[in-house]
Write an enzyme that holds these catalytic residues in place. Structure first.
Site, PDB file in Angstrom:
ATOM      1  N   ASP A   1      48.597  37.123  26.585  1.00 27.13           N
ATOM      2  CA  ASP A   1      49.596  37.289  25.524  1.00 27.13           C
ATOM      3  C   ASP A   1      49.774  36.020  24.701  1.00 27.13           C
ATOM      4  OD1 ASP A   1      50.809  35.843  27.572  1.00 27.13           O
ATOM      5  OD2 ASP A   1      52.218  37.424  28.107  1.00 27.13           O
TER       6      ASP A   1
ATOM      7  N   ASN B   1      62.612  40.020  35.358  1.00 27.47           N
ATOM      8  CA  ASN B   1      62.925  41.431  35.109  1.00 27.47           C
ATOM      9  C   ASN B   1      61.738  42.344  35.439  1.00 27.47           C
ATOM     10  OD1 ASN B   1      61.130  40.887  33.062  1.00 27.47           O
ATOM     11  ND2 ASN B   1      62.482  41.486  31.380  1.00 27.47           N
TER      12      ASN B   1
ATOM     13  N   HIS C   1      58.619  42.022  34.349  1.00 27.12           N
ATOM     14  CA  HIS C   1      57.566  42.178  33.340  1.00 27.12           C
ATOM     15  C   HIS C   1      56.244  41.576  33.829  1.00 27.12           C
ATOM     16  CE1 HIS C   1      58.570  38.190  30.969  1.00 27.12           C
ATOM     17  NE2 HIS C   1      57.723  37.941  31.946  1.00 27.12           N
TER      18      HIS C   1
ATOM     19  N   GLU D   1      57.640  44.440  28.864  1.00 23.75           N
ATOM     20  CA  GLU D   1      59.007  44.422  29.366  1.00 23.75           C
ATOM     21  C   GLU D   1      59.343  45.792  29.970  1.00 23.75           C
ATOM     22  OE1 GLU D   1      60.227  41.615  29.470  1.00 23.75           O
ATOM     23  OE2 GLU D   1      60.159  40.491  27.586  1.00 23.75           O
TER      24      GLU D   1
END
Ligand code: PGA
Length: 250
Positions: free
Chosen positions: A74, A143, A145, A150
């Site tokens: 990414d 979280n 991800h 996400e």
């Protein structure tokens, strides 16, 4: 989806330093046995010690990375490659320059591309044309991800532009002068893209990742929990230190 669930192998090392060495050894032995391999790489705090160990092996133990082709997961949208917080810059500093990668063979998504949607499709094509990723290194967000997928990201998602979750912006603000400077969008490989890697190695260290790891390995496998996608992969290994493993089996 009717994909059968397969539990990833879990390796709990004695410390975060041992976990980094373990992961570096996995990568290094893959490179030694297949010098032209296609390697998927990650950024963030977690892989820094892995990359340091690869550099050491390059300098002291003849690890030749010059024929490896790499694809990073990414990149932030809007940061040029020379920006110190861009992931291209991170990879140059923490791995590529010092471990002897050939820059023509390293790929990090271009967050400055004029047409980001078109560029995302091209990035996918480049991965397939190269023969696909042999080994993908992953971290995990608090979280859950993976890359910048996400919670809510489809398990079949492909490389695309995404909005970052507030938690991710806050977590990553430690690398910027202020939270306001953290880009709000990124370009990321999708969960479907990641699952096509022939082998996946996810590394996590520290107590702050314990809940995300327990959810990923023992929680439901669905888009609310992106890292749970690893339950669908037949050749995934999760490498932890004791604090990151502390909520497993509870
Ligand atoms: P970290 O990030 O290694 O900096 O904790 C991991 C991630 O967000 O995937």
């Amino acid at each position: 989806m009717n994909t059968p669930m397969i539990s990833p192998n879990v390796v709990v090392c004695d410390s975060s330093a041992d976990a980094a060495r373990y992961v570096a050894d996995l990568l290094a032995s893959a490179i030694r046995s297949q010098p032209e391999m296609i390697l998927g790489l990650a950024t963030g705090g977690t892989p820094v010690d892995v990359y340091r160990e690869l550099i050491r092996q390059h300098r002291e133990a003849d690890l030749d990375c010059s024929r490896v082709t790499s694809f990073n997961l990414d990149e932030y949208v809007g940061l040029p490659s020379a920006h110190p917080q861009s992931y291209r810059y991170f990879m140059q500093q923490h791995l590529f320059k010092e471990a002897g990668f050939s820059s023509a063979n390293t790929h990090v998504p271009d967050g400055m591309a004029a047409d980001l949607d078109q560029y995302a499709k091209q990035y996918e094509q480049l991965i397939s044309q190269s023969g696909g990723i042999d080994l993908q290194l992953l971290g995990i967000g608090h979280n859950g991800h993976i890359a910048f997928n996400e919670p809510g990201s489809a398990m079949e998602s492909r490389t695309r532009v995404v909005e970052l979750a507030e938690e991710t912006i806050n977590a990553n603000s430690r690398f910027f002068e202020s939270t306001d400077e953290v880009p709000r969008r990124a370009i990321t490989m999708g969960i479907g893209t990641i699952l096509e890697a022939r082998k996946i190695v996810l590394m996590a260290t520290g107590e702050s990742k314990a809940a995300a790891i327990a959810d990923a390995l023992e929680g439901v496998c669905d888009p609310s929990n992106p890292a749970s996608a690893l339950q669908r992969h037949a050749n995934a290994v999760v490498v932890l230190d004791p604090p990151a493993a502390s909520r497993l089996g509870s």
